[in-house]
Design a protein around this motif. Sequence first.
Motif, PDB file in Angstrom:
ATOM      1  N   VAL A   1       0.850  -1.184   0.000  1.00 26.55           N
ATOM      2  CA  VAL A   1       0.000   0.000   0.000  1.00 26.55           C
ATOM      3  C   VAL A   1       0.886   1.234   0.000  1.00 26.55           C
ATOM      4  N   ILE A   2       0.570   2.191  -0.859  1.00 24.39           N
ATOM      5  CA  ILE A   2       1.240   3.492  -0.864  1.00 24.39           C
ATOM      6  C   ILE A   2       0.176   4.536  -0.562  1.00 24.39           C
ATOM      7  N   ALA A   3       0.346   5.265   0.526  1.00 28.54           N
ATOM      8  CA  ALA A   3      -0.602   6.316   0.893  1.00 28.54           C
ATOM      9  C   ALA A   3      -0.235   7.586   0.138  1.00 28.54           C
ATOM     10  N   GLU A   4      -1.157   8.060  -0.674  1.00 27.61           N
ATOM     11  CA  GLU A   4      -0.942   9.297  -1.424  1.00 27.61           C
ATOM     12  C   GLU A   4      -1.578  10.458  -0.676  1.00 27.61           C
ATOM     13  N   GLY A   5      -0.989  11.631  -0.817  1.00 25.63           N
ATOM     14  CA  GLY A   5      -1.565  12.823  -0.198  1.00 25.63           C
ATOM     15  C   GLY A   5      -1.205  12.983   1.260  1.00 25.63           C
ATOM     16  N   THR A   6      -0.117  12.370   1.693  1.00 28.14           N
ATOM     17  CA  THR A   6       0.323  12.500   3.083  1.00 28.14           C
ATOM     18  C   THR A   6       0.909  13.892   3.273  1.00 28.14           C
ATOM     19  N   GLU A   7       0.306  14.666   4.171  1.00 32.19           N
ATOM     20  CA  GLU A   7       0.713  16.067   4.329  1.00 32.19           C
ATOM     21  C   GLU A   7       1.268  16.415   5.704  1.00 32.19           C
ATOM     22  N   THR A   8       1.110  15.544   6.692  1.00 39.79           N
ATOM     23  CA  THR A   8       1.579  15.876   8.043  1.00 39.79           C
ATOM     24  C   THR A   8       2.223  14.665   8.709  1.00 39.79           C
ATOM     25  N   ALA A   9       3.016  14.942   9.739  1.00 41.01           N
ATOM     26  CA  ALA A   9       3.627  13.871  10.534  1.00 41.01           C
ATOM     27  C   ALA A   9       2.546  13.051  11.235  1.00 41.01           C
ATOM     28  N   ASP A  10       1.490  13.701  11.676  1.00 40.63           N
ATOM     29  CA  ASP A  10       0.386  12.978  12.315  1.00 40.63           C
ATOM     30  C   ASP A  10      -0.226  11.953  11.373  1.00 40.63           C
ATOM     31  N   GLN A  11      -0.397  12.322  10.118  1.00 38.43           N
ATOM     32  CA  GLN A  11      -0.934  11.379   9.137  1.00 38.43           C
ATOM     33  C   GLN A  11       0.003  10.180   8.979  1.00 38.43           C
ATOM     34  N   CYS A  12       1.303  10.422   8.965  1.00 40.40           N
ATOM     35  CA  CYS A  12       2.271   9.326   8.864  1.00 40.40           C
ATOM     36  C   CYS A  12       2.148   8.383  10.052  1.00 40.40           C
ATOM     37  N   ARG A  13       2.027   8.936  11.236  1.00 42.02           N
ATOM     38  CA  ARG A  13       1.907   8.107  12.446  1.00 42.02           C
ATOM     39  C   ARG A  13       0.643   7.254  12.411  1.00 42.02           C
TER      40      ARG A  13
END
Length: 60
Positions: A12-24
Amino acid sequence: MIALAESLGLDVIAEGTETADQCRVLARLGCHVYQGYYFGKPAPAVEFARRNGASSPTAS
């Protein structure tokens, strides 16, 4: 989507990741590959190549 992909043996590749919180959150859900503004803004091929040490922006 992450669970479905895993059940099918897909990455899975998450597209549109904009913040560190989203990464976590994505990491907690089992996704470990991301792309988006958090990692870099879109750039022309020449600028991308310069930033990444490539000698040419075109593939040979």
